[in-house]
Design an enzyme around this catalytic site. Structure first.
Site, PDB file in Angstrom:
ATOM      1  N   GLY A   1       2.196 -32.594  12.926  1.00 29.40           N
ATOM      2  CA  GLY A   1       3.270 -31.588  12.643  1.00 29.40           C
ATOM      3  C   GLY A   1       3.403 -30.878  13.660  1.00 29.40           C
TER       4      GLY A   1
ATOM      5  N   GLU B   1      -0.773 -25.252  17.928  1.00 26.05           N
ATOM      6  CA  GLU B   1      -1.188 -24.168  18.287  1.00 26.05           C
ATOM      7  C   GLU B   1      -1.127 -23.422  19.007  1.00 26.05           C
ATOM      8  OE1 GLU B   1      -3.454 -26.435  16.032  1.00 26.05           O
ATOM      9  OE2 GLU B   1      -5.254 -25.892  16.762  1.00 26.05           O
TER      10      GLU B   1
ATOM     11  N   GLU C   1       0.237 -22.683  12.376  1.00 28.84           N
ATOM     12  CA  GLU C   1      -0.344 -22.509  13.459  1.00 28.84           C
ATOM     13  C   GLU C   1      -0.130 -20.986  14.112  1.00 28.84           C
ATOM     14  OE1 GLU C   1      -0.699 -25.755  14.440  1.00 28.84           O
ATOM     15  OE2 GLU C   1      -0.029 -26.710  12.897  1.00 28.84           O
TER      16      GLU C   1
ATOM     17  N   HIS D   1      -3.640 -20.306  12.407  1.00 28.16           N
ATOM     18  CA  HIS D   1      -5.054 -20.675  14.120  1.00 28.16           C
ATOM     19  C   HIS D   1      -4.671 -19.620  15.580  1.00 28.16           C
ATOM     20  CE1 HIS D   1      -5.843 -24.196  13.036  1.00 28.16           C
ATOM     21  NE2 HIS D   1      -4.583 -25.450  13.192  1.00 28.16           N
TER      22      HIS D   1
ATOM     23  N   GLU E   1      -9.881 -26.039  10.616  1.00 29.67           N
ATOM     24  CA  GLU E   1      -8.501 -26.420  10.908  1.00 29.67           C
ATOM     25  C   GLU E   1      -8.731 -26.588   9.057  1.00 29.67           C
ATOM     26  OE1 GLU E   1      -6.359 -27.423  11.370  1.00 29.67           O
ATOM     27  OE2 GLU E   1      -6.576 -28.143  13.893  1.00 29.67           O
TER      28      GLU E   1
END
Ligand code: B3K
Ligand code: ZN
Length: 900
Positions: free
Chosen positions: A264, A267, A301, A304, A323
């Site tokens: 997808g 980060e 992201e 993160h 995660e």
């Protein structure tokens, strides 16, 4: 290890690095065929470590030169590493390396690669070693300075992490840019981009008064599709500051969209690189689901930056540290963004559906692993639903056990202790517990942490008994967890069970446990920590209906033993919206399972149909919630409940029940469809999206009914809506209704759709996916997928395109894929091997669709095994695919060994 063919990395073998890299100075001369990389590393010895050679990772590189403190030094290659046996003595030294790599041949999309006419990187988990030699492990954190040199006309935009400190012209039409990132970071967060891009820009001022520049870079022509991504980014910055006190720490925050990308998004510090699918969105080209996907991935992201980048993982076994926590954070963000209580419940239901669709099967199959795995052959295979989604549930349970404010304090302690460090899942749990010393988490921390160590989905059984004389209700909960590969026996889990009791008329009861002085709230959390425990509720006037696991308070399966009548009470009255939905699903599921296993006819009873009708017309329920209730559980979820699965049978039963809902609620669907007609301007809000989703469901039901009755009115209306739609959600909904009901108008509509969107890659992906997901009819869908492989717009090289056709067929269309003649499996094996030669990560993902082959009925089971064995027999498989097929085939050995 089960088979000698794959080498395992083990968590218990972790050793702290003997050398650290303090700073890195990188220079790139970018050319597609041969990029030159020169790297200057300031390396420090760990004073405690025994003298030893320096071993640097490197993969697929051409080494040109190595100098230590400016002088030549002897080196050798061993096991894919560059070994310097005698690095200069002293505390630190300077190592200079020159090497080259070939971005245009990099079809794996890991390291430095070309996509379209640009250069992009992907370094997590182990891609940096494909760019230059390095200590490519997350616990080595360095400060980076990066100079990019490239042709100015072809690559006008040159980006890397951090701040732009210098730029200028060079001879021969080239130019350069120099970037400096002040934050020490692991190599997996390095990124560079060199391409012809344009940016949407926005300056924002955060609470501290600091100004920041936000940029979203896309190809020319795509700028009008970046507004939603930018809004989502701004909302994420604001939310993280408000909810967790975490500010944006960089002057500049960049997002870059790229068409060829394995997942997808990524980060990288200050320079997030995204799959176009999660950046580009306009009402005309993206559905509500796409808009939501952009919002949630942009947020993920961005979050993160603190949970992953400021505090990172000590080693890859700790992946869920960043995660699981970041998924939890993005889920909370999405709930907060969605509005009121029922919109929040819709989000929760969607997250749980996702967990059940992907993580539960994973946890019951050959790839089952703990949230913190103990070993892996290929780390890329462990970016799983377990690490991400179950990991998020583990964080959510902690938050449940310490409370919202306690969790915030736990997060603050986590940052106070570990900012700038590479740490473990234990460190995180310890910080949350230490900030809440009296909490239900703190007193059970060791037992709670079994969630990190033990694989498998715990199965909870609940039984209640009512004592009318004593006005007491006793609730008994039991837990057990089936063996997983390598884990024959499990210790009990700590399971927070949020619950309430309803009177027979649906009112919520104030809860009073034996020993308590007064009745309390109507909902509370019981903590199940033994194999079996009972709770006695007092002052209960009549036998209550228990509402258990409210909000899905733990990632378990629940056998609540309730009758249909009790479920109907919950469906009609539960104050917990999640359980309201859940009881409807359980009613449907029991009917689907009974019919699919041949224990009952596939005939829907009046009570069920009437309950669905009542939900459809309920004045107090949102459209989005109705749509979720009216959708039958997926074929995959039904299959998971059965011991032996005949995919054709499951499909036939579900289709039959869908048709019954279409027919028996025909007038209701028509009324709902008319009610939802609107001319409101498009907004990607939960409320509007819910109305569109319900209208789309109604339309597909109406077309399904028409397929039987032969009435051309609804297909005609669907075609009209398809043509006139002003947004993609309605256009695609109408097209799906036609395709799924095999209407005659489906073909002209598909052709028109292609003509309209032939130049929009993301929309073409939808066109391929829709055809591959159509309900199978005498093998035509499968034949069409094979034909589409030869379509001029199809390519296996672009992961989105490959997924649109192959994953749609193999993951989402069981009836087209699982064929008695095994042609689906043969096709699968060929594609896995074909893709593996180009892109092992993508191939391994496709390989996983066969994880549950052992549950299949014959003849599917034998044929599936043969297909997997065929892949496993290929000598030059990637370690990625090798690990998946080896585990798939070795599963029976493991289970046999684990059996008592
Ligand atoms: N951290 C990346 C995933 C990297 C996958 C590497 N195979 C995206 C994310 O989870 O945010
Ligand atoms: Zn992530």
């Amino acid at each position: 290890m089960r088979e000698g063919t794959v080498t395992l990395v083990r968590r218990e073998d972790y050793l702290a690095p003997a050398f650290r890299i303090r700073s890195v100075d990188l220079c790139f001369d970018l050319e597609p065929a041969k990029t030159l990389v020169s790297s200057k590393l300031l390396i420090e010895r760990d004073a405690q470590a025994a003298p030893q050679p320096l071993r640097l990772h490197g993969e697929g590189l051409t080494l040109l030169r190595v100098l230590a403190n400016g002088e030549s030094v002897s080196f050798r290659h061993e096991d894919g590493m560059l070994v310097i046996d005698h690095p200069p003595e002293g505390e630190s030294f300077l190592l200079e390396i020159r090497n080259s790599c070939c971005p245009e041949k990099n079809t794996e999309l890991s390291g430095l690669y070309t996509s379209g006419n640009g250069f992009f990187t992907q370094c997590e988990a182990e891609g940096f070693r494909r760019i230059t030699y390095f200590l490519d492990r997350p616990d080595v954190m360095a400060v980076y300075t990066v100079t990019l040199r490239a042709d100015k006309a072809k690559y006008p935009v040159l980006l890397s992490n951090g701040n732009l400190v210098e730029q200028g012209e060079l001879a021969a039409g080239r130019h350069y840019a120099k970037w400096h990132d002040p934050f020490p970071k692991p190599s997996y967060l390095f990124a560079l981009v060199a391409a012809d891009l344009v940016a949407r820009e926005q300056k924002i001022r955060t609470r501290s008064g600091r100004e920041h520049l936000l940029q979203v870079f896309v190809r020319r022509g795509d700028l009008d599709k970046t507004e939603h991504a930018m809004n989502s980014l701004i909302a994420s910055v604001v939310w993280d500051e408000a909810r967790f006190g975490l500010p944006l720490d960089l002057e500049r925050f960049m997002i870059v969209a790229v068409e060829d990308f394995n997942m997808g998004a990524m980060e990288n510090k200050g320079l997030n690189i995204f799959n176009t699918k999660f950046v580009l969105a306009s009402p005309a080209t993206a559905t509500d689901i796409d808009f939501f996907g952009v919002e949630s991935v942009v947020a993920h992201e961005y979050f993160h930056n603190w949970t992953g980048n400021r505090i990172t993982c000590r080693d890859w076994f700790q992946l869920s540290l960043k995660e699981g926590l970041t998924v939890y954070r993005d889920q909370e963000f999405s709930m907060d963004m969605s509005g009121g209580a029922s919109a929040r419940a819709v989000r929760r239901i969607e997250d749980v559906r996702q967990l059940r669709a992907a993580q539960f099967p994973e946890d019951a199959g050959p790839m089952a692993h703990p949230v913190r795995p103990d070993s892996y052959a290929e780390i890329n295979n462990f970016y799983t639903a377990t690490v991400y989604d179950k990991g998020a549930e583990v964080v959510r349970m902690m938050a449940t056990l310490v409370g919202r404010e306690g969790f915030r304090q736990g997060m603050s302690l986590y940052f106070a202790r570990h900012d700038g460090q590479a740490v473990t899942c234990d460190d995180f749990a310890q910080a949350i517990a230490d900030a809440n010393p009296d909490s239900a988490l703190s007193v059970r921390l060791d037992a709670f942490k079994r969630w990190y160590a033990q694989a498998g989905t715990p199965a909870v059984t609940a039984r209640g008994s009512y004592d009318a004389e004593g006005r007491r209700y006793t609730l008994t909960l039991q837990q057990r967890c089936a063996p997983s590969p390598g884990q024959p026996v499990k210790q009990p889990f700590v399971i927070p069970v949020a619950m309430g009791l309803l009177a027979g008329d649906g009112t919520s009861l104030a809860l009073q446990l034996e020993g308590e002085d007064n009745p309390g709230a109507t909902s509370r959390v019981l903590v199940l920590e033994q194999p079996q425990q009972s709770w006695v509720f007092v002052n209960v006037d009549a036998a209550p209906v228990p509402s258990l696991l409210r909000g899905f308070s733990a990632p378990v399966t629940l056998d609540d033993g309730l009758t249909d009548a009790e479920r109907l009470v919950l469906l009609a009255h539960d104050s917990d919206a999640f359980n309201r939905w859940e009881s409807g699903q359980k009613l449907a599921l029991s009917r689907l399972c009974a019919a699919a296993s041949g224990q009952a006819p596939a005939q829907l009873d009046d009570a069920f149909v009437e309950a669905m009708r009542a939900v459809l017309h309920h004045p107090g329920l949102d459209a989005s919630f109705k749509e979720l209730v009216l959708q039958l559980p997926s074929e995959g979820y039904v299959a998971e409940q059965l011991a032996v699965v005949d995919p054709q049978q499951v499909h036939a039963v579900r289709e039959s029940m869908r048709r019954q809902l279409a027919e028996r609620l025909h007038a209701d669907w028509a009324a709902i469809y008319e009610q939802l007609a609107t001319h409101e301007a498009y907004e990607p809000s939960v409320a509007q999206a819910g109305r569109r989703a319900l209208a789309n469901l109604a339309l597909s039901m109406l077309c399904l009914h028409a397929q039987r009755s032969g009435d051309p009115v609804w297909p005609g209306r669907a075609y009209q809506r398809f043509k006139d739609a002003t947004n993609m959600t309605e256009r695609l909904g109408a097209l799906s209704a036609l395709v799924e009901s095999h209407a005659e108008l489906a073909e002209p509509a598909l052709a028109k759709f292609h003509a309209l969107f032939r130049n929009d890659a993301l929309v073409l992906d939808k066109w391929f996916a829709l055809q591959a997901r159509a309900p199978e009819q005498e093998g035509r869908v499968f034949a069409r997928v094979k034909a589409l492989m030869k379509h001029p717009d199809f390519s296996l090289r672009n992961p989105n395109r490959a997924r649109s056709l192959l994953f749609s067929l193999t993951m989402f269309n069981p009836a087209a894929f699982h064929r008695a003649d095994a042609a689906g499996y043969v096709f699968w094996a060929e594609r896995v091997m074909e893709i593996d030669a180009m892109n092992p990560q993508l191939a391994a993902r496709l390989a996983r669709v066969m994880d549950r082959w052992r549950k299949l009925a014959e003849p599917y089971r034998g044929a599936a095994r043969e297909a997997i064995a065929r892949v496993a027999a290929k000598p030059d498989l990637s370690s990625d695919v090798r690990e998946i097929v080896t585990r798939a085939l070795a599963d029976d050995a493991v289970e046999a060994a684990a059996a008592p």
